[in-house]
Design a protein around this motif. Sequence first.
Motif, mmCIF file in Angstrom:
data_model
loop_
_atom_site.group_PDB
_atom_site.id
_atom_site.type_symbol
_atom_site.label_atom_id
_atom_site.label_comp_id
_atom_site.label_asym_id
_atom_site.label_seq_id
_atom_site.Cartn_x
_atom_site.Cartn_y
_atom_site.Cartn_z
ATOM 1 N N ASP A 1 1.071 -1.016 0.227
ATOM 2 C CA ASP A 1 0.035 -0.129 0.222
ATOM 3 C C ASP A 1 0.750 1.274 -0.078
ATOM 4 O OD1 ASP A 1 0.336 -0.726 2.811
ATOM 5 O OD2 ASP A 1 -0.779 0.011 3.494
ATOM 6 N N ILE B 1 3.035 2.268 -5.111
ATOM 7 C CA ILE B 1 1.816 3.407 -6.305
ATOM 8 C C ILE B 1 2.435 3.210 -8.561
ATOM 9 C CG2 ILE B 1 0.655 6.076 -6.958
ATOM 10 C CD1 ILE B 1 0.991 6.246 -4.860
ATOM 11 N N LEU C 1 -1.351 -0.191 -5.207
ATOM 12 C CA LEU C 1 -1.890 1.086 -6.008
ATOM 13 C C LEU C 1 -1.961 1.738 -7.769
ATOM 14 C CD1 LEU C 1 -1.645 3.494 -3.083
ATOM 15 C CD2 LEU C 1 -3.288 2.161 -3.077
ATOM 16 N N SER C 2 -2.602 2.158 -7.865
ATOM 17 C CA SER C 2 -2.119 2.499 -9.214
ATOM 18 C C SER C 2 -3.158 3.877 -9.422
ATOM 19 C CB SER C 2 -2.376 1.561 -10.060
ATOM 20 O OG SER C 2 -3.035 1.957 -11.216
ATOM 21 N N ILE D 1 -6.902 7.311 -7.139
ATOM 22 C CA ILE D 1 -6.330 6.618 -6.863
ATOM 23 C C ILE D 1 -6.625 5.225 -6.429
ATOM 24 C CG2 ILE D 1 -4.384 5.063 -4.988
ATOM 25 C CD1 ILE D 1 -2.955 7.629 -6.236
ATOM 26 N N GLN D 2 -6.670 3.824 -7.576
ATOM 27 C CA GLN D 2 -7.354 2.637 -6.885
ATOM 28 C C GLN D 2 -6.506 1.695 -6.558
ATOM 29 O OE1 GLN D 2 -8.760 1.610 -11.202
ATOM 30 N NE2 GLN D 2 -6.484 0.765 -11.647
ATOM 31 N N GLN D 3 -6.993 0.425 -5.758
ATOM 32 C CA GLN D 3 -6.642 -0.474 -5.084
ATOM 33 C C GLN D 3 -6.806 -1.770 -5.345
ATOM 34 O OE1 GLN D 3 -6.555 -0.177 -0.765
ATOM 35 N NE2 GLN D 3 -4.701 -0.291 -0.611
ATOM 36 N N TRP E 1 -10.026 -3.905 -9.394
ATOM 37 C CA TRP E 1 -9.703 -2.856 -8.412
ATOM 38 C C TRP E 1 -10.974 -2.137 -7.820
ATOM 39 C CZ3 TRP E 1 -4.958 -1.706 -8.863
ATOM 40 C CH2 TRP E 1 -3.603 -2.567 -10.124
ATOM 41 N N SER F 1 -9.571 6.916 -3.685
ATOM 42 C CA SER F 1 -9.038 8.169 -3.620
ATOM 43 C C SER F 1 -9.911 9.050 -4.219
ATOM 44 C CB SER F 1 -7.904 8.536 -3.976
ATOM 45 O OG SER F 1 -7.382 9.011 -5.043
#
Lengths: 355, 434
Positions: free
Chosen positions: B252, B255, B277-278, B388-390, B396, B400
């Motif tokens: 986490d 990114i 994260l991306s 931001i995706q996780q 996904w 944010s």
Amino acid sequence: MFYRENGQFKTSYAADQAVFPILQDRIALAALLFVLFVVVPFTFSDFWLNSVLTPTLIFALAAIGLNLLTGYAGQLSLGTGGFMGCGAYACYKLTTIFPDVNIIILIFLSGIFAAAIGFIFGLPSLRIKGFYLAIATLASQFFLEWAFGRVAWLYNYNASGAIEVPTRTLFELPITGPTATSATRYLVVLAIVLVLTFVASNLVHGRIGRAWMAVRDMDIAAELIGIRLLRTKLLAFTISSYFCGVAGAMMVFLWLGAAEVESFDINHSFLILFMVIIGGLGSIIGCFMGAIFIWNLPILLRSTFGGLIDAATVEHISFMIVGALIIFFLIVEPHGLARLWQIAKEKLRLWPFPY
Amino acid sequence: MRLKYLALAAGAAAMMAGSLVTVPASAQDKIYIPLLTYRTGPFAGSGTVIADGLHDYFTLLNERDGGIGGVKLEVEECETGYNAQKGVECYEKTKGKGAIVYNPYSTGITLQLIPKAPVDKIPVLSMGYGLSATAVGEKFPWTFNAPATYWSQMSAIIKYIDTQGGVKGKKIGFIYLDVGYGREPIPILEELSKEMGFSVLKVPVGVKEMQNQSSHWLQVRKERPDWMIMWGWGAMNPTAIKEAVKIRYPMDKFIGVWWSGGNVDVRPAGKTAKGYLSANFHGTGANFPAIQDILKHVVDKGLSQAKRETVGDNFYNRGVMNAVVTAEAIRTAQKLTGKKVINGEDMRKGLENLDITAERLKEIGFDGFTNPIKVTCKDHAGAHAIYIQQWDGESWSKVSDWIEPMRDRVRPKLEAAANAYVKDKPGWQTQSCS
């Protein structure tokens, strides 16, 4: 029938030793040059000029460079891509430092920088031979690739790490950069390639070329008849790198318009080596044949199958066909396309009763 | 011997026949869109999914609506293999057929096409990649990089990190593919580090080392950066994520750029990549009416190369998004010029006046798919905001809100970069935006 030399008498040694002793050859060559210089630029489309003819000529010059070293002097090299890169980056640096100097002069000058690098990496060639020398030139390839990517001064600290070609003119006519038409760029490439081909042809037919071939065939025997090995081998490395450097500078300035490190990677070296092997080791005309074959076969396959099946499949098929054809040629004619051409010529001279 | 000559003659004949095959003239009642895609080579893993997305949305428009404004689209893929030389070859081959726009899908190819675009009068749409400075429309009339640039994205990522415990005094690792694409955001990262007081650890990964990054991650383990940012592509992404898992780097705090967030990238690491994260600028998953339409009209009819389960993947939707931007620009161009079949110059106008509002997104079945995009003469990047995706191990999820970039910091730097690009090019075509 038409290709026969009856009645063509040689009355001097010069005429007897000419590169093209047969009248028909000279006529054909003149006709070809006329077509290439006058007909092609006005009638061919941008795609033909830019994606077929220009790259073919540039690769032919690079192949001549490698052929001088590998085919004539017998020193196997895998560093062609790196030496081409030297020429390209040198030309880029020169034209940004001296923007007012004519670009054609700079293209010729940039070959000297490549030649200097080739000279340095040629030094081990006296001590190591064959496969071991190939590995040493491989080291030069990796070192140069590293330098092009890491030494930011070489690409003027560009954020993208790529070199971009500025517009440069010859007699007010843009010949590099995006505003240059493909016809002008093609003509410049054609002229430079012709001049250097003429130089190469004279080199290999003269004293230097004979010394190279002597070293290639048996270096101890060559030493015994008074050829200085180190000097001859280094000369081969230097001149070969000069040709490759000019080809690299032309590749970026007159064809691609921009380049990154990837344009000069090891695959590039192999591509040129394939052209030399398929075309024929130790033959100038073979370099042109090899370049035409290796560069245009995938394009031909793509345009033939392009509409029928999807793009990725065409790419896979073209990889397979090119690979298979290389093997086919190596089995059928290990001396390359140049040897095939020679056989065809001999048969034609005896036609209709060849044996 | 006879066989040998027979074979050679056959080969020669085949070559002659092949060279006689002429390029078919483009039909005048169609809009021709060449797609520079790659389904081969080391970047095929990422490239294939995007190519499918692009292709399928255009096919959907043809199948469901009969094209755009009653004009069918003629889409042709040209394989580049992420190779700049082949990309230029594709460009030369297709530009004569009446191409209206180019999507190069490689920063390297984009760099080559930027100077060609004003000469050939065909705009380049590098959607979320390419040269960041081309967002400055005054200096680059023919290049568009909506919805966001790498520089604005980098500033938004730093902003996100700042909200997660601050960046001052922290060490941020930057692992990137060592080509034009990966190096592109470095200037902004370095300047932000000076202005905001964090240190940067740069870890370049060469194309050849892409699938063997153990030494790079050993360095990361030694230096222990507080955050890792990745600018990876193709086979580099899954390798980096697996290596990060191996050295137990906190996922986490890792990114990826929006090109390092494909489902193909995290799936090899599967559950262990949980928390990665991306950045992104569009929705994922197939729960959009238009993507359901793609399933119904294109995939189920066998008109796509995509597998049914990859539809809705992050990169698939990226391709769709690219096609949506292109299609909406064509619509805008048709409206502005009153022509049905448009050319490159009309398309440039269409892209420059592109205004995809939230209502318009809803209308075309992409409600909430992306932030509204408004391209202007000055600003060729349009929207800029990202989120931001996780990765939760299976899919996904958005973690944010939409993050605006640091516009006041980024824009002057973009302008300076654009000026520097144009400076040594006499005769470069610019435009004035009043």
